[in-house]
Design an enzyme around this catalytic site. Structure first.
Site, PDB file in Angstrom:
ATOM      1  N   LYS A 193       0.932  -1.038  -0.018  1.00 45.37           N
ATOM      2  CA  LYS A 193       0.108   0.096   0.053  1.00 45.37           C
ATOM      3  C   LYS A 193       0.941   1.311   0.012  1.00 45.37           C
ATOM      4  CE  LYS A 193      -2.089   2.751   3.007  1.00 45.37           C
ATOM      5  NZ  LYS A 193      -2.140   3.962   2.230  1.00 45.37           N
ATOM      6  N   GLU A 196      -1.388   7.512   0.341  1.00 45.51           N
ATOM      7  CA  GLU A 196      -2.566   7.956  -0.468  1.00 45.51           C
ATOM      8  C   GLU A 196      -2.124   9.242  -1.332  1.00 45.51           C
ATOM      9  OE1 GLU A 196      -3.044   9.390   2.258  1.00 45.51           O
ATOM     10  OE2 GLU A 196      -3.747  11.116   1.976  1.00 45.51           O
ATOM     11  N   GLY A 246       7.046   5.024   8.337  1.00 46.27           N
ATOM     12  CA  GLY A 246       6.043   6.265   8.561  1.00 46.27           C
ATOM     13  C   GLY A 246       6.202   6.920   9.986  1.00 46.27           C
ATOM     14  N   GLY A 251       2.976   3.674  13.678  1.00 48.80           N
ATOM     15  CA  GLY A 251       4.094   2.447  14.007  1.00 48.80           C
ATOM     16  C   GLY A 251       3.503   1.907  15.160  1.00 48.80           C
ATOM     17  N   GLU A 268      10.243   1.413  10.446  1.00 48.67           N
ATOM     18  CA  GLU A 268      11.342   2.455  10.173  1.00 48.67           C
ATOM     19  C   GLU A 268      10.592   3.800  10.297  1.00 48.67           C
ATOM     20  OE1 GLU A 268      13.341   5.209   9.353  1.00 48.67           O
ATOM     21  OE2 GLU A 268      12.964   4.798   7.287  1.00 48.67           O
ATOM     22  N   CYS A 302      13.066  11.076   7.218  1.00 41.68           N
ATOM     23  CA  CYS A 302      13.309  10.416   8.488  1.00 41.68           C
ATOM     24  C   CYS A 302      14.622  10.881   8.951  1.00 41.68           C
ATOM     25  CB  CYS A 302      13.003   9.140   8.437  1.00 41.68           C
ATOM     26  SG  CYS A 302      14.022   8.259   7.123  1.00 41.68           S
ATOM     27  N   GLU A 402       9.645  15.493  15.802  1.00 44.25           N
ATOM     28  CA  GLU A 402       9.802  15.555  14.246  1.00 44.25           C
ATOM     29  C   GLU A 402       8.924  16.607  13.455  1.00 44.25           C
ATOM     30  OE1 GLU A 402       8.958  11.870  12.094  1.00 44.25           O
ATOM     31  OE2 GLU A 402      10.828  11.806  11.408  1.00 44.25           O
TER      32      GLU A 402
HETATM   33  P1  NDP Z   1       1.505   8.055   8.379  1.00 49.11           P
HETATM   34  O1  NDP Z   1       2.489   7.268   9.454  1.00 49.11           O
HETATM   35  O2  NDP Z   1       0.442   8.401   8.865  1.00 49.11           O
HETATM   36  O3  NDP Z   1       1.324   7.243   7.087  1.00 49.11           O
HETATM   37  C1  NDP Z   1       2.282   6.428   6.476  1.00 49.11           C
HETATM   38  C2  NDP Z   1       1.650   5.289   5.839  1.00 49.11           C
HETATM   39  O4  NDP Z   1       0.875   4.538   6.837  1.00 49.11           O
HETATM   40  C3  NDP Z   1       0.770   5.546   4.875  1.00 49.11           C
HETATM   41  O5  NDP Z   1       0.410   4.943   3.589  1.00 49.11           O
HETATM   42  C4  NDP Z   1      -0.839   5.504   5.792  1.00 49.11           C
HETATM   43  O6  NDP Z   1      -1.829   5.734   4.589  1.00 49.11           O
HETATM   44  C5  NDP Z   1      -0.678   4.281   6.354  1.00 49.11           C
HETATM   45  N1  NDP Z   1      -1.554   4.166   7.335  1.00 49.11           N
HETATM   46  C6  NDP Z   1      -2.153   5.428   8.216  1.00 49.11           C
HETATM   47  N2  NDP Z   1      -2.603   4.828   9.407  1.00 49.11           N
HETATM   48  C7  NDP Z   1      -2.570   3.496   9.312  1.00 49.11           C
HETATM   49  C8  NDP Z   1      -3.054   2.332  10.021  1.00 49.11           C
HETATM   50  N3  NDP Z   1      -3.701   2.718  11.148  1.00 49.11           N
HETATM   51  N4  NDP Z   1      -2.605   1.059   9.863  1.00 49.11           N
HETATM   52  C9  NDP Z   1      -1.958   0.837   8.403  1.00 49.11           C
HETATM   53  N5  NDP Z   1      -1.345   2.063   7.773  1.00 49.11           N
HETATM   54  C10 NDP Z   1      -1.766   3.157   8.193  1.00 49.11           C
HETATM   55  O7  NDP Z   1       2.566   9.367   7.925  1.00 49.11           O
HETATM   56  P2  NDP Z   1       1.733  10.631   7.615  1.00 49.11           P
HETATM   57  O8  NDP Z   1       1.698  10.726   6.047  1.00 49.11           O
HETATM   58  O9  NDP Z   1       0.627  11.172   8.121  1.00 49.11           O
HETATM   59  O10 NDP Z   1       3.237  11.681   7.914  1.00 49.11           O
HETATM   60  C11 NDP Z   1       2.809  12.128   9.321  1.00 49.11           C
HETATM   61  C12 NDP Z   1       4.050  12.294  10.132  1.00 49.11           C
HETATM   62  O11 NDP Z   1       4.632  11.056  10.143  1.00 49.11           O
HETATM   63  C13 NDP Z   1       4.994  13.024   9.301  1.00 49.11           C
HETATM   64  O12 NDP Z   1       4.873  14.638   9.531  1.00 49.11           O
HETATM   65  C14 NDP Z   1       6.505  12.775   9.795  1.00 49.11           C
HETATM   66  O13 NDP Z   1       6.698  13.105  11.167  1.00 49.11           O
HETATM   67  C15 NDP Z   1       6.334  11.101  10.043  1.00 49.11           C
HETATM   68  N6  NDP Z   1       6.671  10.370   8.553  1.00 49.11           N
HETATM   69  C16 NDP Z   1       7.889   9.868   8.767  1.00 49.11           C
HETATM   70  C17 NDP Z   1       8.465   9.280   7.555  1.00 49.11           C
HETATM   71  C18 NDP Z   1       9.581   8.447   7.823  1.00 49.11           C
HETATM   72  O14 NDP Z   1      10.204   8.384   6.874  1.00 49.11           O
HETATM   73  N7  NDP Z   1      10.091   7.841   8.864  1.00 49.11           N
HETATM   74  C19 NDP Z   1       7.554   9.149   6.365  1.00 49.11           C
HETATM   75  C20 NDP Z   1       6.314   9.818   6.559  1.00 49.11           C
HETATM   76  C21 NDP Z   1       6.014  10.411   7.504  1.00 49.11           C
HETATM   77  P3  NDP Z   1      -2.494   6.943   4.357  1.00 49.11           P
HETATM   78  O15 NDP Z   1      -1.770   8.061   4.548  1.00 49.11           O
HETATM   79  O16 NDP Z   1      -2.639   6.562   2.718  1.00 49.11           O
HETATM   80  O17 NDP Z   1      -3.802   7.173   4.702  1.00 49.11           O
END
Ligand code: NDP
Length: 509
Positions: A193, A196, A246, A251, A268, A302, A402
């Site tokens: 996945k 979005e 994410g 996580g 991660e 990250c 972050e």
């Molecule tokens: P998220 O952690 O929300 O999103 C990452 C992925 O997880 C997306 O594909 C999202 O889907 C999916 N997801 C969301 N909720 C769930 C769930 N309950 N179960 C399974 N999968 C889920 O990151 P955001 O895009 O909201 O970013 C928010 C913050 O996260 C950023 O400001 C940053 O601080 C951090 N971040 C860190 C990253 C890294 O590289 N370590 C990368 C991105 C973000 P969808 O969003 O499509 O609904």
């Protein structure tokens, strides 16, 4: 005060007249959602809709998981030789190279990152497919020939099964390539996945996998949101492991969601990564690396070097030089070849970044540069100014959380102990850096920092061969290197008796 930044106005590069339409890949077929639902993605730099994606629901997610389960269980991929798997992964790498320009453009339109950096990201991703191919051919377990004359012990490495791969939006093509080729090298089947916000480059990857001849159902892609797609991928008993990149919040939710079925979870997550600058450092190198570390990918990284911890003796000089160099970094239209920093991924995220800066000012910090939205002539998306916040203290949110934007926090120290203590005060532990011309200083810091990666006199170098991941709330498990393959392997022990040497437990009489 005049901002005096370096701006790149809108290019005359044409934007797509119509949004690209993308669909799910399930059991080798491209499918719309059963209910016909879709969602749109706007270019964060240009403000126009560039993608219309099928919006996955329960039906699509369950079908994808079922397809992966069946594909794994019948051995159409898991029972191929390492040579056969490697051959296919190499073919995918070649196709990625062939389509680099097309993938890079879509990555720039959906993620807002500069086209030159998208190209580099796609090139780096192809390298990961090649590296995973090499691992597929070297995959082996252990043998134990010193358990006594009667026993030979063999440790097999087997694919763990169906892997759920959940990716974020900041490096969509690179991050899926830190996971999927390693899963495939191991012999796993996958359900992927993408975020979005950035579905399309993962869809292109799916097209290339089909073109390369990956058997149907081995890699399935479901487009849509965390709820319900991501959530179902983490709870369904037919999924054996989840690998996620994410936010730390999601996580933790995934660990909880995966607990009832005891799936393996690799994470991660975020970071609050410091660069520590000692007074004897090569300040030219350090200042450039600070600017690179904080503005690369608009700080949506990250590994963002989002705070520096500078020795008091050089703090003012370093801060002034960072501000001066920040003004020279080209912010603007990501379709322009000259741009170094593009758009912020969404208006909501832009507001979050700005909130951290305003909060720091309210808590007594000083904005030395930037600190507000950036208007780029001719563009309808959202941008944020290069921002340097000094006088930050460890208790402020901007020092601990972050920010994920082009915002640098400056903290100061006097002794090594203080520098290490500030480094380790964060709940995160992804990466850390140290700048000093004294190798003893660098080594002492490298050993004391609680982080998955430590850079000495450099920042954010990366190699397929070197494992990547975090400690504390930055995650669990490792990607890349041999460890990146091990994540997708399960260990089976086979104990083989040689001859009729077993002592009976019961006398048969
Ligand atoms: P998220 O952690 O929300 O999103 C990452 C992925 O997880 C997306 O594909 C999202 O889907 C999916 N997801 C969301 N909720 C769930 C769930 N309950 N179960 C399974 N999968 C889920 O990151 P955001 O895009 O909201 O970013 C928010 C913050 O996260 C950023 O400001 C940053 O601080 C951090 N971040 C860190 C990253 C890294 O590289 N370590 C990368 C991105 C973000 P969808 O969003 O499509 O609904």
């Amino acid at each position: 005060e005049m901002l005096d930044l370096t701006l790149v106005a809108a290019t005359d590069a044409t934007l797509p007249a119509e949004p690209a339409e993308v669909r799910h890949l399930i059991a080798g077929e491209w499918r719309a959602s059963a209910d016909g639902a879709t969602f749109d993605r706007r270019s964060p730099a240009h403000g126009v809709v560039v993608t219309r994606a099928a919006k996955g629901g329960v039906a699509e997610t369950e079908a994808a998981i079922a397809a992966a389960r069946q594909a794994f269980d019948d051995g159409r991929w898991s029972e191929l030789s390492g040579k056969e798997r490697a051959t296919l992964l190499l073919r995918v790498a070649d196709l990625i190279d062939r389509d680099r320009e097309r993938i890079a453009r879509v990555e720039t339109l959906e993620a807002g990152k500069p086209i030159a950096q998208s190209r580099a990201e796609i090139e780096g991703a192809a390298d990961l497919w090649r590296y995973a191919a090499a691992l597929a051919r070297t995959l082996s377990g252990d043998s134990h020939n010193s358990l006594g004359r009667d026993i030979l012990g063999v440790v097999l490495k087997e694919p763990i099964g169906v892997a759920a791969i959940i990716c974020p939006w900041n490096f969509p093509f690179l991050i899926v390539s830190q996971k999927l080729p390693f899963a495939l090298a191991a012999g796993c089947a996958a359900v992927v996945k993408p975020s979005e916000m950035t579905p399309s480059t993962t869809v292109i990857l799916g097209e290339l996998l089909m073109e390369a001849g990956l058997p149907a159902g081995v890699c399935n892609i479901v487009l849509g949101f965390g709820d319900p797609v991501g959530a179902l991928m983490t709870t369904d008993p037919r999924v054996d492991m989840v690998t996620f990149t994410g936010s730390t919040g999601v996580g933790k939710a995934i660990v909880a969601a995966a607990a009832p079925t005891l799936k393996k979870v690799s994470l991660e997550l975020g970071g609050k990564n410091p660069q520590v600058i000692f007074p004897d450092a090569d300040l030219d190198g350090a200042v450039d690396a600070i600017v690179f570390g904080v503005y690369f990918n608009a700080g949506e990284c990250c590994n963002s070097g989002s705070r520096i911890i500078v020795h008091e003796d050089v703090a003012e000089e370093v801060t002034a030089r960072v501000v001066a160099l920040s003004r020279k970094v080209a912010f603007g239209d990501p379709l322009n070849e000259a741009t170094k920093v593009g758009a912020i991924v969404s208006p909501e995220h832009q507001a979050k970044i700005d909130g951290y800066v305003k909060g720091a000012v309210a808590a007594g910090a000083t904005v030395r540069l930037g600190g507000a939205a950036l208007d780029v002539p001719g563009l309808g998306g959202q941008f944020y100014q290069p921002t340097v916040v000094a006088g930050v203290t460890p208790d402020m949110a901007i020092a601990r959380e972050e920010v994920f934007g082009p915002v640098l926090s400056v903290l100061t120290f006097r002794t090594m102990e203080e520098a290490v203590s500030l480094t380790n005060a964060a709940s995160y532990g992804l990466s850390a850096g140290v700048w000093s011309e004294n190798v003893h200083t660098c080594l002492a810091f490298a050993r004391a920092a609680r982080a998955g990666t430590v850079w000495t006199n450099t920042w954010m170098d990366g190699f397929a061969e070197l494992p990547f991941g975090g400690v504390k709330e930055s995650g669990q498990g490792r990607e890349l290197g041999r460890y990146g393959l091990e994540e997708f392997l399960e260990v089976k022990t086979v104990q083989m008796r040689i001859g009729r040497t077993r002592t009976p437990w019961v006398a048969a009489g």
